[in-house]
Motif scaffolding. Structure first.
Motif, mmCIF file in Angstrom:
data_model
loop_
_atom_site.group_PDB
_atom_site.id
_atom_site.type_symbol
_atom_site.label_atom_id
_atom_site.label_comp_id
_atom_site.label_asym_id
_atom_site.label_seq_id
_atom_site.Cartn_x
_atom_site.Cartn_y
_atom_site.Cartn_z
ATOM 1 N N ALA A 23 -3.342 -18.458 -4.540
ATOM 2 C CA ALA A 23 -2.168 -17.731 -4.827
ATOM 3 C C ALA A 23 -1.863 -16.660 -3.982
ATOM 4 C CB ALA A 23 -2.229 -17.731 -6.741
ATOM 5 N N VAL A 24 -1.568 -16.650 -2.978
ATOM 6 C CA VAL A 24 -1.289 -15.607 -2.419
ATOM 7 C C VAL A 24 -0.439 -14.693 -2.655
ATOM 8 C CG1 VAL A 24 -1.215 -14.663 0.397
ATOM 9 C CG2 VAL A 24 -1.781 -15.539 -0.170
ATOM 10 N N VAL A 25 -0.193 -13.617 -2.991
ATOM 11 C CA VAL A 25 0.725 -12.622 -2.872
ATOM 12 C C VAL A 25 1.427 -11.311 -1.759
ATOM 13 C CG1 VAL A 25 2.043 -10.871 -4.394
ATOM 14 C CG2 VAL A 25 0.517 -12.702 -5.321
ATOM 15 N N CYS A 26 2.400 -11.503 -1.268
ATOM 16 C CA CYS A 26 2.512 -11.177 0.011
ATOM 17 C C CYS A 26 2.903 -9.271 -0.766
ATOM 18 C CB CYS A 26 3.424 -11.040 0.881
ATOM 19 S SG CYS A 26 3.404 -13.062 1.485
ATOM 20 N N ARG A 27 2.834 -8.077 -0.538
ATOM 21 C CA ARG A 27 3.200 -7.082 -0.443
ATOM 22 C C ARG A 27 4.462 -6.536 -0.027
ATOM 23 N NH1 ARG A 27 -0.789 -3.022 0.944
ATOM 24 N NH2 ARG A 27 -1.479 -4.235 1.820
ATOM 25 N N ASN A 28 5.398 -5.912 -0.217
ATOM 26 C CA ASN A 28 6.451 -5.089 0.685
ATOM 27 C C ASN A 28 5.420 -4.298 1.455
ATOM 28 O OD1 ASN A 28 7.935 -6.443 -0.684
ATOM 29 N ND2 ASN A 28 8.861 -5.325 -2.219
ATOM 30 N N GLY A 29 6.454 -4.049 2.743
ATOM 31 C CA GLY A 29 5.551 -2.642 3.740
ATOM 32 C C GLY A 29 6.279 -1.345 3.783
ATOM 33 N N GLN A 30 5.609 -0.250 4.490
ATOM 34 C CA GLN A 30 6.932 1.096 4.277
ATOM 35 C C GLN A 30 7.964 0.912 4.513
ATOM 36 O OE1 GLN A 30 4.737 3.067 3.163
ATOM 37 N NE2 GLN A 30 3.287 1.826 2.462
ATOM 38 N N ALA A 32 11.635 0.504 3.737
ATOM 39 C CA ALA A 32 12.262 0.463 2.428
ATOM 40 C C ALA A 32 13.148 -0.375 2.679
ATOM 41 C CB ALA A 32 12.888 2.248 1.947
ATOM 42 N N ALA A 33 14.275 -0.163 3.546
ATOM 43 C CA ALA A 33 15.669 -1.637 3.805
ATOM 44 C C ALA A 33 14.893 -2.719 4.085
ATOM 45 C CB ALA A 33 16.040 -1.104 5.543
ATOM 46 N N SER A 34 13.705 -3.013 4.941
ATOM 47 C CA SER A 34 13.958 -4.780 4.997
ATOM 48 C C SER A 34 12.568 -4.939 3.719
ATOM 49 C CB SER A 34 13.384 -4.545 6.595
ATOM 50 O OG SER A 34 12.393 -3.874 7.420
ATOM 51 N N LYS A 35 11.626 -4.242 4.082
ATOM 52 C CA LYS A 35 10.559 -4.134 2.993
ATOM 53 C C LYS A 35 9.767 -5.302 3.667
ATOM 54 C CE LYS A 35 12.990 -5.206 -1.583
ATOM 55 N NZ LYS A 35 13.794 -6.019 -2.383
ATOM 56 N N VAL A 36 9.398 -5.091 5.311
ATOM 57 C CA VAL A 36 8.282 -5.282 6.125
ATOM 58 C C VAL A 36 7.362 -4.096 6.395
ATOM 59 C CG1 VAL A 36 9.756 -6.990 6.691
ATOM 60 C CG2 VAL A 36 9.666 -5.533 8.192
ATOM 61 N N ALA A 37 5.992 -4.644 6.937
ATOM 62 C CA ALA A 37 4.938 -3.666 7.195
ATOM 63 C C ALA A 37 5.344 -3.441 8.500
ATOM 64 C CB ALA A 37 4.029 -4.025 7.523
ATOM 65 N N ILE A 63 -1.220 -11.301 14.133
ATOM 66 C CA ILE A 63 -1.336 -10.730 12.997
ATOM 67 C C ILE A 63 -2.199 -10.881 12.387
ATOM 68 C CG2 ILE A 63 -0.410 -10.894 10.837
ATOM 69 C CD1 ILE A 63 2.163 -12.242 12.575
ATOM 70 N N PRO A 64 -3.121 -10.465 11.977
ATOM 71 C CA PRO A 64 -4.566 -10.323 11.423
ATOM 72 C C PRO A 64 -4.544 -11.671 10.175
ATOM 73 C CG PRO A 64 -3.688 -8.333 10.521
ATOM 74 C CD PRO A 64 -1.999 -8.549 11.356
ATOM 75 N N PRO A 65 -6.038 -11.429 10.314
ATOM 76 C CA PRO A 65 -6.672 -12.896 9.330
ATOM 77 C C PRO A 65 -6.127 -11.855 7.718
ATOM 78 C CG PRO A 65 -7.914 -13.144 11.256
ATOM 79 C CD PRO A 65 -7.029 -11.669 11.165
ATOM 80 N N ASN A 66 -5.843 -13.219 6.989
ATOM 81 C CA ASN A 66 -5.107 -12.846 5.572
ATOM 82 C C ASN A 66 -4.996 -11.833 5.167
ATOM 83 O OD1 ASN A 66 -7.814 -14.597 4.762
ATOM 84 N ND2 ASN A 66 -9.212 -13.000 5.531
ATOM 85 N N ASN A 67 -3.822 -11.443 6.333
ATOM 86 C CA ASN A 67 -2.710 -10.582 6.225
ATOM 87 C C ASN A 67 -1.747 -10.647 4.746
ATOM 88 O OD1 ASN A 67 -0.034 -8.529 6.810
ATOM 89 N ND2 ASN A 67 0.370 -10.401 7.639
ATOM 90 N N ASP A 68 -1.786 -9.884 3.967
ATOM 91 C CA ASP A 68 -0.768 -9.954 2.637
ATOM 92 C C ASP A 68 0.054 -8.671 3.037
ATOM 93 O OD1 ASP A 68 -2.283 -7.386 2.761
ATOM 94 O OD2 ASP A 68 -3.299 -7.095 1.124
ATOM 95 N N GLN A 69 0.912 -8.279 3.847
ATOM 96 C CA GLN A 69 2.006 -7.764 3.574
ATOM 97 C C GLN A 69 2.879 -8.789 4.538
ATOM 98 O OE1 GLN A 69 2.069 -2.937 3.723
ATOM 99 N NE2 GLN A 69 -0.620 -3.953 5.157
ATOM 100 N N TRP A 70 4.284 -8.604 4.622
ATOM 101 C CA TRP A 70 5.228 -9.324 5.288
ATOM 102 C C TRP A 70 5.309 -8.521 6.141
ATOM 103 C CZ3 TRP A 70 7.348 -13.433 4.004
ATOM 104 C CH2 TRP A 70 6.828 -13.741 2.280
ATOM 105 N N VAL A 71 5.325 -8.825 7.577
ATOM 106 C CA VAL A 71 5.456 -9.269 9.174
ATOM 107 C C VAL A 71 6.577 -9.542 9.625
ATOM 108 C CG1 VAL A 71 4.532 -8.760 11.485
ATOM 109 C CG2 VAL A 71 2.858 -8.283 8.888
ATOM 110 N N ARG A 72 7.668 -9.290 10.265
ATOM 111 C CA ARG A 72 8.525 -9.632 11.070
ATOM 112 C C ARG A 72 7.966 -9.702 12.459
ATOM 113 N NH1 ARG A 72 13.089 -6.515 9.612
ATOM 114 N NH2 ARG A 72 14.078 -7.853 8.529
ATOM 115 N N VAL A 73 8.671 -11.501 13.141
ATOM 116 C CA VAL A 73 8.672 -11.674 13.861
ATOM 117 C C VAL A 73 9.767 -12.428 14.638
ATOM 118 C CG1 VAL A 73 7.767 -12.653 15.771
ATOM 119 C CG2 VAL A 73 6.754 -12.273 14.051
ATOM 120 N N PHE A 74 10.644 -10.798 15.578
ATOM 121 C CA PHE A 74 12.055 -10.742 15.409
ATOM 122 C C PHE A 74 12.053 -11.553 16.872
ATOM 123 C CE2 PHE A 74 15.205 -9.464 17.935
ATOM 124 C CZ PHE A 74 16.982 -9.758 17.319
#
Length: 350
Positions: A23-30, A32-37, A63-74
């Motif tokens: 049950a991995v839960v992803c946290r929003n990042g800093q 505010a517009a996109s909610k990614v870290a 991207i670090p192992p066990n990352n729990d914040q949303w990371v966008r790869v554009f």
């Protein structure tokens, strides 16, 4: 598609059970517009920099192992000729292209089904938007090349464009292009919205628990093989009445050339439902094939509900096709079937 040994299925289902329980839960990042870290950019034509990469794999590997914040790869427009693998210990990844006509990931591996995929994901919590995944092996150019070498013998092999193992994986406006085994919807809860999926033989298959909404399904056996060839859209692999897997198609269009069968049973309890979908003329009157469940058709759940179009006449369908009551159909709605814990509602989609 090859029939996998039973112990392989056990390993796959065990891994899936572990991911559900984790049950991995992803946290929003800093942002505010996109909610990614943060955002990583892939551009094959740019000079590499601290957050700019020439290959998708290079960006993913940071991207670090066990990352729990949303990371966008554009991923910038272009054709990326590479195999991409998202490993199980990375989570919360958002891959975003510029549209499935502009951002294309392609490869032509075909020697082994379970190694051939252009794109493989074990990630829990994955969003993919505006990207095409393609396995070019069985495309017309390759067929022409091999036909010349083999004096006209058609060479078709399993060649996967994408295989998806991770739970809570969603694809928006994506493309999946291949011929045999295009999209291996392996395990986990998956959501496909406004996607284009192309193939000829078992081109949506596996034991995923998935909803396909507003998708274009293009069956091409009649084009790449012969005009009277049969395309099999699905080969769903549910193997017991207790398994929660199944494919649900809501709205969208099924079209193509030759004769189209909506599915054949890869598992004894195979489950596929088309709801409110436009079925074009090439859909064959019988509609379905029991395949590995012959003589056990009563265990299959193949159904068409409120479908439209010239191929939707069910008067000549196989006699064992199911009729679902409204209460039964509700069990296959998005909230009940794949979104019980609300994971789709918390995604950082801009």
């Amino acid at each position: 598609m090859q029939l996998l040994p039973p112990f392989i299925f056990i390993l796959i289902l065990s891994a899936f059970s572990f991911r559900i329980s984790s049950a991995v839960v992803c946290r929003n990042g800093q942002d505010a517009a996109s909610k990614v870290a943060y955002t990583l950019t892939v551009n094959k034509y740019s000079k590499p920099g601290p957050a700019i990469f020439n290959t998708i794999e290079a960006a993913i590997n940071t991207i670090p192992p066990n990352n729990d914040q949303w990371v966008r790869v554009f991923i910038s427009p272009g054709i990326y000729n590479e195999k991409v693998s998202l490993l199980q210990y990375r989570h919360c990844i958002f891959l975003e292209g510029k549209g499935h006509h502009l951002t294309i990931i392609t490869y032509n591996d075909h020697e082994e089904t379970d190694q051939s995929a252009t794109f493989t994901s074990y990630v829990e919590n994955l969003i993919v938007k505006g990207i095409t995944f393609k396995n070019s092996f069985n495309r017309q150019g390759y067929l022409d090349f091999y036909n010349k070498r083999t004096k006209g013998e058609v060479k078709i092999k399993q060649a996967v464009a994408a295989r998806i193992y991770g739970d809570k994986s969603a694809f928006y406006g994506c493309g999946f292009i291949g011929f045999q085994d295009t999209l291996w919807d392996a395990t986990g809860r998956h959501y496909y919205k406004n996607c284009y999926i192309e193939g000829g033989v078992d081109f949506i298959w596996g034991t995923g628990q998935s909803i396909y909404e507003d998708c274009l399904i293009n069956a091409t056996a009649g084009t790449l093989l012969s005009p009277d060839s049969v395309s099999y859209v699905t080969a769903q692999g549910r193997n017991s009445s207790g398994e929660t897997s199944g494919f649900v198609f809501r709205r969208g269009i099924v079209f193509g050339t030759g004769r189209i069968l909506l599915g054949r049973a890869y598992g004894l309890y195979s489950r596929v439902i088309f709801h409110n979908t436009i079925l074009e003329r090439a859909v064959a009157p019988e509609g379905w094939d029991a395949w590995n469940s012959k003589w056990h058709e009563d265990k299959l759940t193949y159904a068409e509900v409120d479908c439209k179009g010239p191929g939707s006449d069910t008067s000549k369908r196989v006699k064992w096709m199911k009729k679902l009551r409204p209460s039964e159909l509700y069990q296959f709605s998005t909230p009940r079937f794949i979104n019980q814990d609300g994971w789709l509602d918390s995604q950082p989609l801009s």
